[in-house]
Write a protein that holds these residues in place. Sequence first.
Motif, PDB file in Angstrom:
ATOM      1  N   ILE A   2       0.860  -1.196   0.000  1.00 21.78           N
ATOM      2  CA  ILE A   2       0.000   0.000   0.000  1.00 21.78           C
ATOM      3  C   ILE A   2       0.891   1.240   0.000  1.00 21.78           C
ATOM      4  CG2 ILE A   2      -1.746   1.310   1.265  1.00 21.78           C
ATOM      5  CD1 ILE A   2      -2.576  -1.460   2.534  1.00 21.78           C
ATOM      6  N   GLY A   3       1.899   1.233   0.847  1.00 20.05           N
ATOM      7  CA  GLY A   3       2.824   2.365   0.926  1.00 20.05           C
ATOM      8  C   GLY A   3       3.532   2.621  -0.389  1.00 20.05           C
ATOM      9  N   CYS A  32      -6.401   6.284   3.504  1.00 16.24           N
ATOM     10  CA  CYS A  32      -5.730   6.473   4.798  1.00 16.24           C
ATOM     11  C   CYS A  32      -6.717   6.434   5.951  1.00 16.24           C
ATOM     12  CB  CYS A  32      -4.983   7.804   4.832  1.00 16.24           C
ATOM     13  SG  CYS A  32      -3.585   7.898   3.707  1.00 16.24           S
ATOM     14  N   ARG A  33      -7.827   7.150   5.808  1.00 14.40           N
ATOM     15  CA  ARG A  33      -8.815   7.209   6.904  1.00 14.40           C
ATOM     16  C   ARG A  33      -9.394   5.840   7.207  1.00 14.40           C
ATOM     17  NH1 ARG A  33      -9.546   8.644  10.476  1.00 14.40           N
ATOM     18  NH2 ARG A  33     -11.704   9.278  10.640  1.00 14.40           N
ATOM     19  N   ALA A  34      -9.740   5.076   6.160  1.00 12.13           N
ATOM     20  CA  ALA A  34     -10.323   3.751   6.373  1.00 12.13           C
ATOM     21  C   ALA A  34      -9.303   2.823   7.035  1.00 12.13           C
ATOM     22  CB  ALA A  34     -10.816   3.175   5.056  1.00 12.13           C
ATOM     23  N   GLN A  35      -8.081   2.834   6.537  1.00  7.59           N
ATOM     24  CA  GLN A  35      -7.033   2.005   7.134  1.00  7.59           C
ATOM     25  C   GLN A  35      -6.797   2.425   8.584  1.00  7.59           C
ATOM     26  OE1 GLN A  35      -3.311   1.967   4.983  1.00  7.59           O
ATOM     27  NE2 GLN A  35      -2.253   0.936   6.625  1.00  7.59           N
ATOM     28  N   THR A  37       0.804  17.768  -1.676  1.00  7.61           N
ATOM     29  CA  THR A  37       0.796  16.365  -1.271  1.00  7.61           C
ATOM     30  C   THR A  37       1.458  16.139   0.085  1.00  7.61           C
ATOM     31  OG1 THR A  37       2.894  15.944  -2.400  1.00  7.61           O
ATOM     32  CG2 THR A  37       0.855  15.595  -3.677  1.00  7.61           C
ATOM     33  N   GLU A  38       2.121  17.149   0.625  1.00  2.00           N
ATOM     34  CA  GLU A  38       2.960  16.961   1.808  1.00  2.00           C
ATOM     35  C   GLU A  38       2.209  16.440   3.026  1.00  2.00           C
ATOM     36  OE1 GLU A  38       5.239  20.522   2.536  1.00  2.00           O
ATOM     37  OE2 GLU A  38       5.794  20.639   0.421  1.00  2.00           O
ATOM     38  N   LEU A  39       1.104  17.070   3.391  1.00  3.45           N
ATOM     39  CA  LEU A  39       0.364  16.651   4.571  1.00  3.45           C
ATOM     40  C   LEU A  39      -0.251  15.270   4.360  1.00  3.45           C
ATOM     41  CD1 LEU A  39      -0.575  17.287   7.429  1.00  3.45           C
ATOM     42  CD2 LEU A  39      -2.547  18.497   6.423  1.00  3.45           C
ATOM     43  N   TYR A  56       0.506  12.058   6.666  1.00  3.42           N
ATOM     44  CA  TYR A  56      -0.562  11.298   7.317  1.00  3.42           C
ATOM     45  C   TYR A  56      -0.493   9.834   6.890  1.00  3.42           C
ATOM     46  CZ  TYR A  56      -5.268   9.694   8.553  1.00  3.42           C
ATOM     47  OH  TYR A  56      -6.336   8.985   9.056  1.00  3.42           O
ATOM     48  N   HIS A  57      -0.325   9.597   5.609  1.00  9.45           N
ATOM     49  CA  HIS A  57      -0.240   8.213   5.140  1.00  9.45           C
ATOM     50  C   HIS A  57       0.917   7.471   5.805  1.00  9.45           C
ATOM     51  CE1 HIS A  57       1.253   4.949   2.597  1.00  9.45           C
ATOM     52  NE2 HIS A  57      -0.007   4.609   2.688  1.00  9.45           N
ATOM     53  N   GLU A  58       2.067   8.121   5.890  1.00  6.47           N
ATOM     54  CA  GLU A  58       3.229   7.468   6.508  1.00  6.47           C
ATOM     55  C   GLU A  58       2.979   7.163   7.978  1.00  6.47           C
ATOM     56  OE1 GLU A  58       6.480  10.061   5.454  1.00  6.47           O
ATOM     57  OE2 GLU A  58       6.523   9.283   3.396  1.00  6.47           O
TER      58      GLU A  58
END
Length: 172
Positions: free
Chosen positions: A17-18, A52-55, A104-106, A110-112
Motif C-alpha cells: 500500500i505504501g 488512509c482514513r479507512a485504514q 501532497t505533503e500533509l 498522514y499516510h506514513e
Amino acid sequence: MASMETSELLEDSFGRIGTIVAAVLDGLEREKLNWRPGETGNSIAWLLWHLCRAQDEQVADVAGAASVWTAEGYAARFGFDLDPADTGYGHSHAQVSAVQLDSTELLREYHEAVLDRSLKFVRELDGAALDRIVDKRWNPPVTLGVRLVSIVDDCIQHGGQAAYVKGLPAVK
C-alpha cells in the motif's frame, strides 16, 4: 528454507500500500491532486485521504487504540469541513469536493503515520491472533485475519484508482 511468518506476510501486504501511495504522490501537482474526472469522479486527494482514513480507523479499532487522525491532530491540520469521525464511506458529491489539498505533503505525512501504525501492529501478530473475532455483526463473525485482508484489499483498490486518475489527461 524457512517458512514465511504471518507477520511477515502482513507486513509485505501493508507495505505494498505504501509503495502504491508513494508512487501516486511522487511528482503530483496540486491541480491534478484535486482534479475530479468528469467533474464528478473521485479526486486523487479524496481517494488517498479515504484510503488512509479507512485504514487508520479499522487498524485502530482492531488494535484497541485511538486513530492517528484524532490522536495526532491530523483532523485539525487537514481542516476539512467534515465530521472528524468521517472516513469518506458513502460520501456525496459535496463531501468529496470538501477534500481539497494545497499540496501532497500533509497527505504523505498522514499516510506514513498510518502505515507506520499498521506495520507496528501486524509485526506483533502470529497465526493464532488472526482467529480473534473482531466484529460479531456479521454471519459468520469477522476475524482479525479477514478484517486485515479486507483493509489491504480496499487500500490497494483505492491506490490503483488513484494511480489510474493520475494517468488520465486532466481536462480543464
